[in-house]
Design an enzyme around this catalytic site. Structure first.
Site, PDB file in Angstrom:
ATOM      1  N   HIS A  48     119.646  19.491 -68.889  1.00  0.00           N
ATOM      2  CA  HIS A  48     119.525  20.944 -69.027  1.00  0.00           C
ATOM      3  C   HIS A  48     119.589  21.364 -70.497  1.00  0.00           C
ATOM      4  CE1 HIS A  48     121.497  21.057 -64.769  1.00  0.00           C
ATOM      5  NE2 HIS A  48     120.229  20.705 -64.728  1.00  0.00           N
ATOM      6  N   HIS A  93     124.910  16.326 -52.624  1.00  0.00           N
ATOM      7  CA  HIS A  93     123.793  16.127 -53.543  1.00  0.00           C
ATOM      8  C   HIS A  93     122.665  15.500 -52.745  1.00  0.00           C
ATOM      9  CE1 HIS A  93     121.250  14.212 -56.627  1.00  0.00           C
ATOM     10  NE2 HIS A  93     121.682  15.175 -57.407  1.00  0.00           N
TER      11      HIS A  93
END
Length: 417
Positions: A107, A170
């Site tokens: 990110h 996840h």
């Protein structure tokens, strides 16, 4: 006839399902919020799982790193960190000995304002806070699966590492939390890609750690990096702390996953013909890249050849450049799966993940995207969940089974083999 309200963008929409077809409505089984978060955290630090207490472990350490999630995660770091740092000070550390490293993975870097918001004003002004730099990593070894473990230099040079985060499903690594603070949190691009390519291997799925190659590789990387202690918050669907687990980076993590399972994992007797799934509204359905989680979870409840009616507004379209490129240029659903095996690329990987679902399940998409785009990405555009359901009921017959998942990004249905 059963009327059900489902979240879509920042409002709700209604669907009606014949009683004879409705197999069930899957909602989370929320645990109650802890009465006192500070007391819960302190108790976890003083009574860790398969580990000595933090205060004892950290004694004599002079370069302590605390790994913290970035702004894209719902971790209440501003609640977790003060008791952790108090324990470190009690062990003899100084504030100057402690560094908070924000695990960015792939990110963007965070602003000072974002960092301060995450940790709280007091901690931000007492403790050094830095972003992970994906281009400043050093190799500390290689996992048994061949992943080169390149770790952010300040983390690799620390003499004591604490991994913090929150636990949730996840879509391929089983669960978040634990050693995911290291990989992908503070690793290089090649390390992240080497690990992420495992998502196409058997055993990678939400809600599974053992015999999950991606999760096992992550845990091995955490061991190589020398994570000494972990602190993970478990949140209910209202993002309130219901439990804090601390201690051994793997064993404490596994104990924490049991609380996630209690709330969000729902066993089914058998798979159904049709699932109506909402991602949960804005911001969870802001784009298809984010909505993929809801689609993935819903897919575990659907028979091969069945259908999902997915509610995902996607006001920002597909949501990621490479993901969009791969979805648009693919001539069929198998191409992205083939491409990712030949050349793994972060971002594009979710095209392969979605297409794996689309290869066995038909998806009717309720969104704000144009019909042309939806058709180009191998889905069927519908104006409402009711329209999608009516089409699917005609296709599968009057006795077809329908399951509704109002918050598909969080709830994981499963059928035991």
């Amino acid at each position: 006839m059963k009327k059900i309200e489902l979240k879509y963008k920042d409002s709700e929409c209604m669907i009606e399902i014949p009683d004879k077809n409705l197999a069930g409505i899957l909602n989370s089984n929320d645990l109650p919020e802890v009465k006192n978060a500070d007391e819960e955290i302190i108790h976890a630090l003083e009574n860790p799982i398969e580990s000595k207490p933090l205060c004892e472990l950290a004694r004599g350490k002079h370069n302590i790193v605390i790994l913290v999630s970035d702004i894209t995660r719902p971790v209440p770091s501003y609640i977790l960190l003060p008791p952790i740092i108090e324990e470190l000070i009690r062990s003899g550390a100084d504030y100057d000995n402690i560094t908070i490293v924000f695990g960015l993975g792939y990110h963007r870097k965070q602003t000072k304002e974002e960092m301060e918001k995450l940790v709280g004003h007091s901690i931000y002004n007492k403790v050094k806070c830095i972003n992970h730099d994906i281009d400043d990593c050093i190799n500390i070894g290689t996992t048994s699966r061949g992943t080169p473990v390149d770790v952010f230099r300040p983390v690799a040079e620390a003499d004591f590492i604490i991994a913090t985060g929150n636990l949730e499903f996840h879509y391929k690594a089983g669960y978040s939390g634990g050693n995911k603070a290291v990989l992908p949190g503070v690793c290089s691009k090649r390390t992240i890609e080497s690990n992420h390519i495992m998502m196409i291997k058997p055993g990678t799925m939400p809600g599974k750690c053992e015999k999950n190659p991606m999760r096992e590789d992550i845990d091995e990387a955490g061991t190589l990096a020398g994570v000494d202690f972990m602190v993970n918050a478990i949140l209910n669907s209202h993002k309130k702390i219901v439990k804090v687990v601390a201690g051994h980076p793997i064993k404490a993590h596994r104990e924490g996953t049991q609380y996630i399972d209690k709330m969000y994992k729902i066993k089914l007797k058998k798979k159904v013909d049709i699932v109506v799934a909402s991602c949960g509204g804005y911001p969870k359905d802001i784009n298809l890249y984010q909505s993929q989680k809801g689609l993935e979870n819903a897919s575990y409840a659907v028979k091969d050849g069945g259908s999902i009616i997915l509610l995902a507004e996607c006001k920002d379209g597909l949501g990621e450049k490479l993901f969009e490129e791969w979805m648009i240029k693919a001539k069929n659903t198998h191409e992205p799966v083939k491409w990712i095996q030949e050349n793994f690329m972060l971002g594009a990987h979710k095209a392969a993940v979605i297409c794996t679902v689309l290869e066995r399940i038909k998806v009717y998409l309720v969104s704000s995207m144009s019909d042309e785009i939806v058709k180009n990405i191998f889905m069927h555009p519908v104006k409402s969940p009711q329209e999608g359901l009516d089409i699917a009921l005609k296709e599968y017959g009057e006795n077809s089974s329908v399951l509704v998942i109002p918050y598909a990004n969080s709830v994981l249905p499963y059928v035991e083999d």
